[in-house]
Design an enzyme around this catalytic site. Structure first.
Site, PDB file in Angstrom:
ATOM      1  N   SER A   1     -84.128   9.129  48.278  1.00 58.15           N
ATOM      2  CA  SER A   1     -84.763  10.104  49.181  1.00 58.15           C
ATOM      3  C   SER A   1     -86.277   9.956  49.287  1.00 58.15           C
ATOM      4  CB  SER A   1     -84.421  11.528  48.723  1.00 58.15           C
ATOM      5  OG  SER A   1     -84.816  11.743  47.391  1.00 58.15           O
ATOM      6  N   ARG A   2     -86.900   9.431  48.249  1.00 58.67           N
ATOM      7  CA  ARG A   2     -88.378   9.396  48.247  1.00 58.67           C
ATOM      8  C   ARG A   2     -88.854   8.200  47.433  1.00 58.67           C
ATOM      9  NH1 ARG A   2     -90.082  13.350  44.575  1.00 58.67           N
ATOM     10  NH2 ARG A   2     -88.072  14.082  43.841  1.00 58.67           N
TER      11      ARG A   2
ATOM     12  N   VAL B   1     -77.036  12.868  39.658  1.00 58.02           N
ATOM     13  CA  VAL B   1     -76.504  11.748  38.860  1.00 58.02           C
ATOM     14  C   VAL B   1     -76.191  12.139  37.419  1.00 58.02           C
ATOM     15  CG1 VAL B   1     -77.551   9.903  40.248  1.00 58.02           C
ATOM     16  CG2 VAL B   1     -78.813  10.830  38.270  1.00 58.02           C
TER      17      VAL B   1
ATOM     18  N   ASN C   1     -81.983   3.767  40.416  1.00 57.59           N
ATOM     19  CA  ASN C   1     -83.413   4.087  40.508  1.00 57.59           C
ATOM     20  C   ASN C   1     -83.738   5.548  40.211  1.00 57.59           C
ATOM     21  OD1 ASN C   1     -86.267   3.900  41.946  1.00 57.59           O
ATOM     22  ND2 ASN C   1     -85.114   5.476  43.057  1.00 57.59           N
TER      23      ASN C   1
ATOM     24  N   SER D   1     -89.144   0.828  33.315  1.00 57.48           N
ATOM     25  CA  SER D   1     -90.566   1.180  33.277  1.00 57.48           C
ATOM     26  C   SER D   1     -91.221   0.329  32.201  1.00 57.48           C
ATOM     27  CB  SER D   1     -90.733   2.659  32.926  1.00 57.48           C
ATOM     28  OG  SER D   1     -92.075   2.941  32.566  1.00 57.48           O
TER      29      SER D   1
ATOM     30  N   TYR E   1     -89.030   9.801  28.033  1.00 58.68           N
ATOM     31  CA  TYR E   1     -88.958   8.843  29.145  1.00 58.68           C
ATOM     32  C   TYR E   1     -88.884   7.400  28.616  1.00 58.68           C
ATOM     33  CZ  TYR E   1     -90.528   6.740  33.614  1.00 58.68           C
ATOM     34  OH  TYR E   1     -90.640   6.006  34.756  1.00 58.68           O
TER      35      TYR E   1
ATOM     36  N   ALA F   1     -85.470   6.739  27.187  1.00 57.94           N
ATOM     37  CA  ALA F   1     -84.465   6.551  28.241  1.00 57.94           C
ATOM     38  C   ALA F   1     -84.608   5.173  28.878  1.00 57.94           C
ATOM     39  CB  ALA F   1     -84.605   7.643  29.304  1.00 57.94           C
ATOM     40  N   LYS F   2     -85.843   4.784  29.162  1.00 60.77           N
ATOM     41  CA  LYS F   2     -86.058   3.492  29.839  1.00 60.77           C
ATOM     42  C   LYS F   2     -85.772   2.319  28.899  1.00 60.77           C
ATOM     43  CE  LYS F   2     -87.324   5.129  33.885  1.00 60.77           C
ATOM     44  NZ  LYS F   2     -86.458   4.928  35.058  1.00 60.77           N
TER      45      LYS F   2
HETATM   46  P1  NDP Z   1     -90.000  10.180  42.725  1.00 61.85           P
HETATM   47  O1  NDP Z   1     -90.212  11.397  41.894  1.00 61.85           O
HETATM   48  O2  NDP Z   1     -90.869   9.921  43.883  1.00 61.85           O
HETATM   49  O3  NDP Z   1     -88.469  10.121  43.214  1.00 61.85           O
HETATM   50  C1  NDP Z   1     -87.437  10.358  42.306  1.00 61.85           C
HETATM   51  C2  NDP Z   1     -86.119  10.111  42.991  1.00 61.85           C
HETATM   52  O4  NDP Z   1     -85.069  10.312  42.040  1.00 61.85           O
HETATM   53  C3  NDP Z   1     -85.872  11.061  44.142  1.00 61.85           C
HETATM   54  O5  NDP Z   1     -85.205  10.372  45.154  1.00 61.85           O
HETATM   55  C4  NDP Z   1     -84.957  12.100  43.523  1.00 61.85           C
HETATM   56  O6  NDP Z   1     -84.078  12.696  44.455  1.00 61.85           O
HETATM   57  C5  NDP Z   1     -84.138  11.257  42.576  1.00 61.85           C
HETATM   58  N1  NDP Z   1     -83.546  12.050  41.506  1.00 61.85           N
HETATM   59  C6  NDP Z   1     -84.174  12.669  40.478  1.00 61.85           C
HETATM   60  N2  NDP Z   1     -83.290  13.315  39.709  1.00 61.85           N
HETATM   61  C7  NDP Z   1     -82.066  13.105  40.267  1.00 61.85           C
HETATM   62  C8  NDP Z   1     -80.745  13.504  39.937  1.00 61.85           C
HETATM   63  N3  NDP Z   1     -80.484  14.277  38.867  1.00 61.85           N
HETATM   64  N4  NDP Z   1     -79.739  13.103  40.735  1.00 61.85           N
HETATM   65  C9  NDP Z   1     -79.978  12.343  41.819  1.00 61.85           C
HETATM   66  N5  NDP Z   1     -81.197  11.919  42.188  1.00 61.85           N
HETATM   67  C10 NDP Z   1     -82.226  12.296  41.419  1.00 61.85           C
HETATM   68  O7  NDP Z   1     -90.057   8.970  41.668  1.00 61.85           O
HETATM   69  P2  NDP Z   1     -90.454   7.440  41.851  1.00 61.85           P
HETATM   70  O8  NDP Z   1     -90.047   6.941  43.166  1.00 61.85           O
HETATM   71  O9  NDP Z   1     -91.834   7.277  41.376  1.00 61.85           O
HETATM   72  O10 NDP Z   1     -89.518   6.802  40.716  1.00 61.85           O
HETATM   73  C11 NDP Z   1     -88.359   6.080  41.004  1.00 61.85           C
HETATM   74  C12 NDP Z   1     -87.949   5.338  39.720  1.00 61.85           C
HETATM   75  O11 NDP Z   1     -89.013   4.481  39.327  1.00 61.85           O
HETATM   76  C13 NDP Z   1     -87.692   6.273  38.539  1.00 61.85           C
HETATM   77  O12 NDP Z   1     -86.616   5.795  37.781  1.00 61.85           O
HETATM   78  C14 NDP Z   1     -88.969   6.170  37.745  1.00 61.85           C
HETATM   79  O13 NDP Z   1     -88.763   6.447  36.381  1.00 61.85           O
HETATM   80  C15 NDP Z   1     -89.345   4.717  37.972  1.00 61.85           C
HETATM   81  N6  NDP Z   1     -90.742   4.419  37.734  1.00 61.85           N
HETATM   82  C16 NDP Z   1     -91.729   5.023  38.478  1.00 61.85           C
HETATM   83  C17 NDP Z   1     -93.060   4.730  38.207  1.00 61.85           C
HETATM   84  C18 NDP Z   1     -94.191   5.326  38.983  1.00 61.85           C
HETATM   85  O14 NDP Z   1     -95.346   5.078  38.587  1.00 61.85           O
HETATM   86  N7  NDP Z   1     -93.953   6.070  40.054  1.00 61.85           N
HETATM   87  C19 NDP Z   1     -93.421   3.798  37.120  1.00 61.85           C
HETATM   88  C20 NDP Z   1     -92.311   3.255  36.412  1.00 61.85           C
HETATM   89  C21 NDP Z   1     -91.031   3.552  36.722  1.00 61.85           C
HETATM   90  P3  NDP Z   1     -84.354  14.172  45.074  1.00 61.85           P
HETATM   91  O15 NDP Z   1     -85.670  14.089  45.761  1.00 61.85           O
HETATM   92  O16 NDP Z   1     -83.251  14.378  45.999  1.00 61.85           O
HETATM   93  O17 NDP Z   1     -84.381  15.110  43.911  1.00 61.85           O
END
Ligand code: NDP
Length: 234
Positions: free
Chosen positions: A11-12, A50, A76, A128, A141, A144-145
């Site tokens: 979604s984002r 999830v 992701n 991560s 975190y 988990a990672k």
């Molecule tokens: P965002 O917070 O922008 O997006 C998180 C996404 O995960 C959203 O689409 C959200 O969906 C979804 N999500 C969260 N919880 C659930 C759930 N219980 N069930 C289904 N969907 C869920 O995060 P990022 O895009 O930054 O992160 C994406 C991945 O990258 C993550 O795994 C994060 O740990 C990893 N990462 C990010 C870094 C960063 O600097 N941004 C660095 C290292 C790793 P919804 O909006 O519908 O809740």
């Protein structure tokens, strides 16, 4: 040929960029997220938490029924609930472990049987650099990672002979909602990035696209840091 790609957390942020990358390549992309939102051009999106094993299994089954065997699964979806370990509540610990690790496992478990039967597929976990560098306030975190790395490398051996690859992409600091409220800490971390800039979601999406491509068909069990050199340390 158009592939069937599932992306959790589409979604984002990084997940949306990954979904868009595959859509541009002409693939049929199915997004899973709590909100059910997904970039336009996705073949389908499911509102799924999830952390709920049955919801995930049902959604993946429905995707396979509609679009056929899954070719690429990108795990992701993730959250952070930062806090120093001494003061971290059970709830803070569980929320992160159940989303970032359990959720990835439930999804990949539901997706991989169709890959094994088809004797091909790519599984990509979004990890991560946290477990490699250690980040105060992120014990949940980082644990988990780190768990994702063990999961991925074990799965890689389980399914290698079936032509399925399993890899981890480990981003550094990326501009998304997840890092938008870090304030001064984000600036301090950004200043430590050797390449001199914070990552963009498209930096991660391109690498995921590569790992899912034929160019990467001999890579499995790998952890690829995509961090502008941040994990190299000072
Ligand atoms: P965002 O917070 O922008 O997006 C998180 C996404 O995960 C959203 O689409 C959200 O969906 C979804 N999500 C969260 N919880 C659930 C759930 N219980 N069930 C289904 N969907 C869920 O995060 P990022 O895009 O930054 O992160 C994406 C991945 O990258 C993550 O795994 C994060 O740990 C990893 N990462 C990010 C870094 C960063 O600097 N941004 C660095 C290292 C790793 P919804 O909006 O519908 O809740």
């Amino acid at each position: 040929m158009s592939r069937h790609v599932i992306v959790t957390g589409a979604s984002r942020g990084i997940g949306a960029a990954i979904a868009e990358h595959f859509i541009e390549l002409g693939d049929r992309v199915v997004g899973l997220s709590r909100s059910g939102d997904a970039p336009s051009g996705c073949a389908k999106s499911f509102r799924v938490d999830v952390t709920h094993s049955e919801e995930v299994t049902e959604a993946v089954k429905a995707a396979i029924a509609e679009f056929g065997p899954i070719d690429v699964a990108v795990l992701n979806a993730g959250v952070t609930r930062d806090g120093l370990a001494m003061r971290m509540s059970d709830e803070q610990w569980r929320e992160v472990l159940s989303t970032d690790l359990d959720g990835a496992f439930y999804t990949v478990r539901a997706a991989m049987a169709s890959m094994v039967r088809a004797r091909q597929g790519s599984i990509i976990f979004i990890g991560s650099i946290s477990p490699f560098v250690g980040v105060p306030g992120q014990a949940n975190y980082a644990a988990a990672k780190a768990g994702l790395v063990g999961l991925a490398r074990s799965l890689a051996k389980e399914v290698a002979a079936r032509g399925v690859t399993v890899n981890v992409v480990a981003p550094g600091l990326v501009d998304t909602d997840m890092t938008s409220d870090l304030g001064a800490a984000k600036d301090q971390m950004a200043a430590m990035i050797p390449m001199g800039r914070v990552g963009q979601p498209s930096d991660i999406a391109g690498v995921v696209g590569f790992l899912a491509s034929n160019h990467a068909r001999y890579i499995t069990g790998a952890v690829l840091c995509v961090d502008g050199g941040l994990a190299l340390g000072q």
